[in-house]
Every structure is written in C-alpha cells, then in structure tokens.
Design an enzyme around this catalytic site. Structure first.
Site, PDB file in Angstrom:
ATOM      1  N   ARG A 126      -1.466  30.673  -5.070  1.00  0.00           N
ATOM      2  CA  ARG A 126      -0.535  30.740  -3.947  1.00  0.00           C
ATOM      3  C   ARG A 126      -1.157  31.450  -2.758  1.00  0.00           C
ATOM      4  O   ARG A 126      -0.919  31.077  -1.605  1.00  0.00           O
ATOM      5  CB  ARG A 126       0.754  31.426  -4.400  1.00  0.00           C
ATOM      6  CG  ARG A 126       1.619  30.525  -5.264  1.00  0.00           C
ATOM      7  CD  ARG A 126       2.710  31.258  -6.005  1.00  0.00           C
ATOM      8  NE  ARG A 126       3.478  30.281  -6.803  1.00  0.00           N
ATOM      9  CZ  ARG A 126       4.300  30.596  -7.786  1.00  0.00           C
ATOM     10  NH1 ARG A 126       4.493  31.870  -8.110  1.00  0.00           N
ATOM     11  NH2 ARG A 126       4.944  29.654  -8.455  1.00  0.00           N
ATOM     12  N   PHE A 174       3.270  22.376  -2.674  1.00  0.00           N
ATOM     13  CA  PHE A 174       2.493  22.625  -3.893  1.00  0.00           C
ATOM     14  C   PHE A 174       2.232  24.112  -4.147  1.00  0.00           C
ATOM     15  O   PHE A 174       2.519  24.953  -3.312  1.00  0.00           O
ATOM     16  CB  PHE A 174       1.218  21.801  -3.970  1.00  0.00           C
ATOM     17  CG  PHE A 174       0.239  21.858  -2.831  1.00  0.00           C
ATOM     18  CD1 PHE A 174      -0.717  20.865  -2.718  1.00  0.00           C
ATOM     19  CD2 PHE A 174       0.241  22.882  -1.895  1.00  0.00           C
ATOM     20  CE1 PHE A 174      -1.651  20.889  -1.690  1.00  0.00           C
ATOM     21  CE2 PHE A 174      -0.685  22.922  -0.875  1.00  0.00           C
ATOM     22  CZ  PHE A 174      -1.623  21.919  -0.769  1.00  0.00           C
ATOM     23  N   GLU A 175       1.737  24.390  -5.359  1.00  0.00           N
ATOM     24  CA  GLU A 175       1.643  25.753  -5.909  1.00  0.00           C
ATOM     25  C   GLU A 175       3.018  26.429  -5.953  1.00  0.00           C
ATOM     26  O   GLU A 175       3.149  27.636  -5.773  1.00  0.00           O
ATOM     27  CB  GLU A 175       0.658  26.624  -5.104  1.00  0.00           C
ATOM     28  CG  GLU A 175      -0.732  26.048  -4.956  1.00  0.00           C
ATOM     29  CD  GLU A 175      -1.487  25.941  -6.269  1.00  0.00           C
ATOM     30  OE1 GLU A 175      -0.881  26.139  -7.331  1.00  0.00           O
ATOM     31  OE2 GLU A 175      -2.692  25.651  -6.216  1.00  0.00           O
ATOM     32  N   GLY A 176       4.033  25.632  -6.203  1.00  0.00           N
ATOM     33  CA  GLY A 176       5.404  26.127  -6.228  1.00  0.00           C
ATOM     34  C   GLY A 176       6.051  25.921  -4.877  1.00  0.00           C
ATOM     35  O   GLY A 176       5.570  26.464  -3.873  1.00  0.00           O
TER      36      GLY A 176
END
Length: 380
Positions: free
Chosen positions: A243, A362-364
C-alpha cells in the site's frame, strides 16, 4: 520539475539522482509509444535491475540495496512520475519478494532470494480471485496435499505481469476458514499453469494484467512459504508495504500532472496575460501543489515508522487513501487546466487521469482503507 527531497544520507541523494538519470534516459523517451500501442517494454526491467532499482528495500546479504523504505518509496515516486505502469510493476515485484524474505526458511532464502533480488527476474502477486478481491478469506483456489507437494486447481485474477513474470506468490486454500490459506512460490513454466488474455484496462497499458489458471499444477512442498494456514498473515503483512508502494506511485503521477499543468499555464495566455496569473487558475494550481506535498509527507511518515520498527498498518492505509484520492483529484484538475487540449491524447494529462483511477482500487480499495482505519479507532 525535480522535487527537492529531504533525504537521510548522501548515498540516498545519489540514488535519487541515479534514478532520475536512468528514468529520463530509459523511460521518458518511450513511454508514450508503448502506452498508446499497448506494447510491453522489453528490456526496461532488466535495465532497472542492472541499476539496482528492483531490490532496494532488501538486505545486501541477499542481493538487495539495503535502503530504508523511506528512500525506496521516493525512488518509486520518481519512476512513477515518468511511467506509472513500470512503477506499479516495480512495486509489485517488491511485494512479491516480501513473503520469502519475511517468512521463508534460511534454506529457502539461500536457494531463491538472491536470484529474485539480483535484478534479472521480476515477480508477481497472486492473491485476488474472480469472486474474492478485498475479501481474501473467501479464496477458493485449492492446493491439495499429495506426495512431495501440492496439486493446485483454481483461478486467480488481476495479476500484474501475469504471463511474463518469472515467479508468482500464490495464495491457495489448504484448509477451512480464514486460517486455511497457505502461501506458495510458484516458478514460471510450471506445468498446469496458464494465463488468460491481458485485461483491456482503462490505463497502465504497457504492462499486462491477466488471470491465471491452475489445472492439476504440481507445486513441491519446499515451495510452500511459512506454515500451512499462515497464508493470510503473510499476505496482509506484505500488503501494508504494498500500500505504501501504491501511495508513492500515486504521488509520482500527481506530481507529473501538476508539472504538466504548471508548464501549460505558464505558456498559455488569456485576456492579455499568462493564465497562471489569473487568480482563479493560480489558486487551483496551488491546491494541486498542496495536495501533492501533503500526500508525499503522509507516505514518508508511514515509511519512517516502518523503518523504525513501529506499528504502521494504520499509517499505510492512511497514506494509500490520502495519496490515491489526491492523485485522482490532481490529475482531474490538470485536465481542467488544459481545457479541451487536456481531453485529447496529444497531452499526457488525460493518461495520468486514467492511470490515477486504478490506484484507488488495487492493494485494497479506498473503502477498505477507510474500514481498516475506522477499526483501529474503534479498538482504542
């Protein structure tokens, strides 16, 4: 415009300058061509590897650059300001090396880590599935124990560098529930592993994103990283770092958009003066600059906490949320500054705007980041 960076050492300052030199020489001249044609930039990652830019946050004893995360992320930002697709792939490569570095045995590290960090290979991360994105505990791709290893069946989705990467961190189900996920290091060319056609994305066109399909693929037991059932712990520990990587990429994108907007505003005239001298537009550019500077400070603060060994999971979510929302706003405003020209492909700001959107996903997703942050508040 080169950002004046407050860096901890002369070595770090030299590294930033090296990155700028390599990026301006290797990336800037070809980025528009490859993004428009949606073609893979053969040789680019090998060049970055030769310059030592693919393994910066890892120890020298394993082939890494031994740089603090604070410095690595600022290198990543410099790459992103030239070419977001490449920067995302560099961030994913670092993410893909993390499970082995953090959870592998000494024997596993000795066998695979030097090659992974040596600059000649790139890695990919296989966590998401068609029906399991943010809800990683819902994974269905299954690894069934057999003599000497595991038989893997199922599908993975949204793999950056899919079909091109040299190794894949695979998270697959070996048991029931959230504690039934395990992590594997799967090499390219594994029999039974195939990839779908590249996704037709809004942006980041030069590096493919694909699905992966496992059909009775055999993975040796020695390639399981960590204990059975430890997969989600491994995945989530890597995602905190990932992140921060995406936050740095987002800031690089936003900085590039700001630079384009300022340059245009200094050249274009209206009503007898440069448009940057009109208060309405000048204030818009000021807000864009404030957003970029604030986002950069946020990811650097989180990285310094990581480097100091302090808890930083919440800070990583804050940085990802703030930086990617800022990138979306700044790139949108950059298109506005250029007016009709900003909406054409003759100027890079329309690409920056398209590329910024995925950083919020993305990445949460940023909704997940807000959930993470709110849970830490509720726990106090």
């Amino acid at each position: 415009m080169a950002v004046d960076r407050l860096l901890p050492t002369d070595e770090a300052r030299d590294l930033i300058q090296l990155t700028r030199d390599v990026a301006d020489k290797v990336l800037t001249p070809i980025v528009d061509e490859h993004e428009k044609a949606e073609t893979y930039p053969e040789g680019v990652f090998a060049t970055l590897g030769e310059a030592g830019l693919l393994s910066l946050p890892y120890p020298e004893e394993w082939g890494g650059g031994a740089q603090p995360y604070e410095v690595y992320l600022q290198v990543l930002e410099e790459i992103a300001a030239r070419w977001a697709s490449v920067a995302v792939a560099v961030s994913v490569h670092s993410l893909a090396c993390h499970p082995l570095m953090a959870f592998g045995t000494d024997e596993q590290k000795q066998q695979w880590l030097p090659e992974m960090l040596g600059g000649n290979t790139v890695g990919a991360y296989s966590l998401s599935e068609p029906q399991a994105g943010s809800d990683a505990a819902a994974l269905t791709c299954k690894a069934t124990a057999t003599d000497g290893g595991y038989i893997v069946n199922g599908a993975k989705a949204w793999i950056t560098h899919g079909g091109i990467a040299d190794f894949y961190n695979l998270f697959a189900r070996t048991g029931e529930g959230s504690k039934g996920i395990s992590c594997f290091l799967v090499p390219k060319g594994t029999e039974g592993l195939t990839f779908g056609k590249p996704e037709e994305k809004m942006g980041l066109h030069a590096v493919p994103t694909t699905s992966a399909h496992y059909d009775d693929a055999f993975v040796p037991a020695e390639r399981r990283i960590g204990a059975e059932g430890q997969g989600l712990q491994i995945a989530f520990s890597a995602l905190d770092s990932g992140r921060l990587g995406i936050a740095a990429v987002a800031v690089g994108l936003a900085q590039a958009a700001l630079d384009e907007a300022v340059a245009y505003a200094q050249e274009r005239t209206a009503f007898g003066k440069k448009i940057i001298d009109h208060q309405g537009l000048g204030f818009l550019l000021a807000d864009m600059a404030a957003a970029v500077d604030s986002a950069r400070a946020t990811y650097i603060d989180a990285a310094r906490r990581r480097d100091a060994g302090l808890p930083y999971s919440r800070n990583a979510s804050v940085a990802k949320l703030v930086a990617t929302d800022a990138a979306m706003k700044v790139t949108t405003d950059a298109v506005q500054v250029l007016g009709g020209y900003g909406y054409t492909r003759d100027f890079r700001v329309e690409r920056y705007m398209r590329e910024a959107k995925i950083t919020q996903i993305f990445e949460g997703t940023n909704q997940i980041q807000r959930l993470v942050i709110s849970r830490t508040l509720a726990a106090n």
